[in-house]
Design an enzyme around this catalytic site. Structure first.
Site, PDB file in Angstrom:
ATOM      1  N   LYS A 194     115.316 -17.320  59.746  1.00 40.70           N
ATOM      2  CA  LYS A 194     114.338 -17.384  59.157  1.00 40.70           C
ATOM      3  C   LYS A 194     113.231 -16.941  60.074  1.00 40.70           C
ATOM      4  O   LYS A 194     112.151 -16.591  59.468  1.00 40.70           O
ATOM      5  CB  LYS A 194     113.911 -19.011  58.685  1.00 40.70           C
ATOM      6  CG  LYS A 194     114.709 -19.837  57.632  1.00 40.70           C
ATOM      7  CD  LYS A 194     114.708 -18.617  56.231  1.00 40.70           C
ATOM      8  CE  LYS A 194     115.511 -19.318  54.916  1.00 40.70           C
ATOM      9  NZ  LYS A 194     115.557 -18.639  53.855  1.00 40.70           N
ATOM     10  N   SER A 231     114.761 -25.779  46.704  1.00 39.65           N
ATOM     11  CA  SER A 231     116.215 -26.342  46.926  1.00 39.65           C
ATOM     12  C   SER A 231     116.202 -27.395  45.628  1.00 39.65           C
ATOM     13  O   SER A 231     115.422 -28.135  45.148  1.00 39.65           O
ATOM     14  CB  SER A 231     116.212 -27.247  48.053  1.00 39.65           C
ATOM     15  OG  SER A 231     117.357 -28.063  48.156  1.00 39.65           O
ATOM     16  N   LYS A 235     119.283 -22.042  41.884  1.00 41.43           N
ATOM     17  CA  LYS A 235     119.109 -20.818  42.222  1.00 41.43           C
ATOM     18  C   LYS A 235     120.156 -20.236  42.591  1.00 41.43           C
ATOM     19  O   LYS A 235     120.745 -19.259  42.065  1.00 41.43           O
ATOM     20  CB  LYS A 235     118.084 -20.742  43.105  1.00 41.43           C
ATOM     21  CG  LYS A 235     118.108 -19.076  43.775  1.00 41.43           C
ATOM     22  CD  LYS A 235     117.054 -19.169  45.000  1.00 41.43           C
ATOM     23  CE  LYS A 235     117.311 -19.825  46.209  1.00 41.43           C
ATOM     24  NZ  LYS A 235     116.585 -19.374  47.455  1.00 41.43           N
ATOM     25  N   THR A 236     121.166 -20.963  43.301  1.00 44.01           N
ATOM     26  CA  THR A 236     122.456 -20.371  43.871  1.00 44.01           C
ATOM     27  C   THR A 236     123.423 -20.562  42.706  1.00 44.01           C
ATOM     28  O   THR A 236     124.275 -19.548  42.595  1.00 44.01           O
ATOM     29  CB  THR A 236     123.009 -21.180  45.187  1.00 44.01           C
ATOM     30  OG1 THR A 236     122.137 -21.134  45.859  1.00 44.01           O
ATOM     31  CG2 THR A 236     124.523 -20.813  45.511  1.00 44.01           C
ATOM     32  N   ASP A 250     119.575 -14.950  49.101  1.00 45.77           N
ATOM     33  CA  ASP A 250     118.529 -15.732  49.660  1.00 45.77           C
ATOM     34  C   ASP A 250     116.866 -14.926  49.910  1.00 45.77           C
ATOM     35  O   ASP A 250     115.788 -15.389  49.727  1.00 45.77           O
ATOM     36  CB  ASP A 250     118.563 -16.563  50.871  1.00 45.77           C
ATOM     37  CG  ASP A 250     117.832 -17.409  51.194  1.00 45.77           C
ATOM     38  OD1 ASP A 250     117.307 -18.302  50.419  1.00 45.77           O
ATOM     39  OD2 ASP A 250     117.615 -17.320  52.755  1.00 45.77           O
ATOM     40  N   ARG A 315     125.803 -26.864  55.909  1.00 48.34           N
ATOM     41  CA  ARG A 315     125.776 -25.254  55.790  1.00 48.34           C
ATOM     42  C   ARG A 315     127.025 -24.416  55.854  1.00 48.34           C
ATOM     43  O   ARG A 315     127.807 -24.951  56.767  1.00 48.34           O
ATOM     44  CB  ARG A 315     124.647 -24.794  56.172  1.00 48.34           C
ATOM     45  CG  ARG A 315     122.935 -25.202  55.995  1.00 48.34           C
ATOM     46  CD  ARG A 315     122.534 -24.614  54.865  1.00 48.34           C
ATOM     47  NE  ARG A 315     121.358 -24.985  54.614  1.00 48.34           N
ATOM     48  CZ  ARG A 315     120.392 -24.424  53.709  1.00 48.34           C
ATOM     49  NH1 ARG A 315     120.629 -23.496  53.097  1.00 48.34           N
ATOM     50  NH2 ARG A 315     119.405 -24.965  53.320  1.00 48.34           N
TER      51      ARG A 315
END
Length: 530
Positions: A194, A231, A235-236, A250, A315
């Site tokens: 990030k 979140s 989206k995923t 992303d 993750r």
């Protein structure tokens, strides 16, 4: 002139230096050094300790004279040049006493806009992470390249707030002038990813490139679709379509050439991951992947994706080519469709609406979704969450910079924009029910394939949105959300309350074009929000 960071670290250095080591060797080294454990799938599992997610309160940008009037300081924490210099020397001195792992690659799949990235890691497993997440550009990093950025990642180096000007032992410091990032006190690998995204969000808009916190895919007809969403909005799941090719999950840029993935890998949240629901991600977690903070049986090395014993923010990091229907390098044409995803727990937004360019700016800058009761301590009812441009924590520049670029590009390339609610209908969370994923997929398909260009629309009486009257495979009755509530007055009150929250949030944006303000919920029906 940028610092010679690697030269400073290596001056007088007498430990072992590992430069651009292949992933299999790095896995062996991580295991030998006790940094992680192999799971039954072959992935390397690590635990990051106290910090299992990003630490936004510990992220800083160095305030230099050239940035003083340019950055969005209401959203970014300042740190002085003097404080940076002290932390920089502390990190350099710390790393001199460690074996080091260096990755040299780039950020940006389109070589015309890529920036060289060098990462100096204390841990072998973190070097695997950056090698899988960034673009492997043939190790062509030029130490004298004026665009190159260097990350010094030293999790074991902690700050003293009283001396170093930080808030805790953890720190993530970006110095744009010196082109260096310092990370210390936190083992969470997402800080490296990030930080580079924040840097791209500063550099690329200056080249008329819109940077976007979104996923992207491409159909057999070569038409590209983008999916924005915070979140929990889907989206995923919605972008991982077996009938379409994944460009990236992303971070993307949109230039005059089209879109491009900023990364070369994926960093998927995997709480409650299952082969049935997300087979592509499941199969990607294999040798060469890194699992962060997933619970594991120490005897059998079996992982438990349903366990949140360590954190909800489990993750998996892996290169994008671990996904079979992916595009590498991640480059596509100009998007024909953009989808803004929101999970409205108030149950009042329509399941799909078409947005004008002005409304696209409004809902882009709003970045709305809602937190659910029980997801965080103290939340007993749905709470509205607004994150500018669907990624406020990573925006160095004011949101209007990105919103203006969005409006310019969707107008230039005739891009359709839709708002899709993956949340509730028939009542608020706890009363109504979540919109069927099958219905959502049909609406997404209709939007992407242009079917909604040929249906009639009605205007929502509160949110001022164009709502289709028909969508193949979706009951007409659910398209206008007020039709799904048993109590019309309760719907009106809940909708007005959310409209008021939109207005209150949007009021913080100054110098906003009047036509954008007026494209939001109707002013006269918005309830007062304290």
């Amino acid at each position: 002139m940028a610092l010679d960071v690697l030269g400073d670290v290596l001056q007088g250095y007498s430990r072992q230096l590992y430069r651009n080591i292949p992933v299999p060797k790095l896995v062996e080294m991580a295991l030998a050094r006790g940094e992680g454990t192999l799971t039954t799938s072959g992935a390397l599992r690590v635990v990051t300790g106290k910090y299992t997610g990003r630490s936004p309160d510990d992220k800083f940008i160095v305030e230099t004279p050239d940035l003083a009037d340019e950055l969005w300081w209401q959203n970014n924490k300042k740190i002085s040049v003097k404080a940076f210099e002290g932390l920089y020397q502390k990190v350099v001195d710390y790393l001199k006493s460690k074996d080091l792992f260096i990755f040299e690659g780039s950020a940006g799949a389109d070589s015309a806009y890529a920036i060289p990235v060098r990462v100096v890691n204390e841990f072998a497993w973190q070097n695997i992470f950056v090698r899988q997440l960034f673009v492997r550009s043939g190790e062509k990093y030029g130490s004298t390249d004026p665009l190159g950025f260097t990350i010094l990642a030293a999790p074991g180096c902690t700050a003293d707030p009283a001396i170093d000007g930080t808030y805790s032992e953890a720190f993530v410091v970006i110095n744009f002038s010196q082109r260096v990032v310092l990370i210390g006190g936190t083992h969470y690998a997402g800080e490296m990813k990030k930080s580079i995204f924040s840097i791209m969000n500063y550099l690329l808009p200056k080249q008329n490139i819109l940077t976007m916190h979104c996923s992207a895919n491409r159909g057999a007809d070569n038409k590209v679709a983008l999916f924005f969403g915070l979140s929990g909005t889907g989206k995923t799941s919605l972008s991982a379509d077996p009938d379409r090719l994944l460009i990236g999950d992303d971070e993307h840029g949109w230039s005059d050439n089209g879109i491009f993935n900023i990364e070369g890998g994926c960093y998927a949240k995997c709480i409650h991951l299952s082969h049935e629901n997300e087979p592509q991600i499941w199969e990607a977690i294999k040798f060469g992947s890194v699992l962060e903070n997933v619970s594991m049986d120490e005897a059998t090395r079996e992982v438990d994706y349903d366990s949140a014993q360590i954190t909800e923010n489990t993750r998996a990091a892996y290169p994008i080519d671990y996904i079979p229907n992916s595009i590498y390098p991640g480059i596509g044409g100009h998007p024909s469709t953009i989808v803004f995803l929101t999970a409205d727990a108030f149950g009042v937004l329509p399941p799909i609406a078409r947005l004008s360019p002005e409304q696209a700016m409004y809902y882009f800058m709003s970045g709305y979704t809602s937190k659910l009761a029980g997801t965080e301590l103290g939340i007993t009812e749905p709470q509205a969450t607004f994150s500018a441009c669907f990624g406020a924590p990573f925006l160095p520049l004011p949101p209007l910079v990105y919103a203006n670029l969005l409006r310019e590009k969707i107008s230039q390339y005739h891009t359709r924009v839709f708002l899709i609610n993956t949340g509730w209908q028939g009542g608020t969370y706890g009363v109504g029910k979540r919109i069927s994923i099958q219905h959502t997929r049909r609406m997404v398909s209709a939007a992407i394939n242009g079917y909604l260009d040929f249906v009639d629309y009605g205007t929502h009486p509160i949110f001022n949105l164009e709502v289709p009257t028909k969508c193949s495979g979706v009951p007409d009755a659910i398209l206008m959300p007020q039709n799904t509530w048993n109590d019309p007055k309760a719907y009106q009150l809940s909708a007005e309350h959310l409209a008021g929250m939109f207005h209150k949030n949007f009021a913080k944006f100054s110098d906003m074009p009047l036509e954008v303000i007026q494209s939001g919920p109707f002013q006269h029906v918005a309830a007062q929000v304290g």
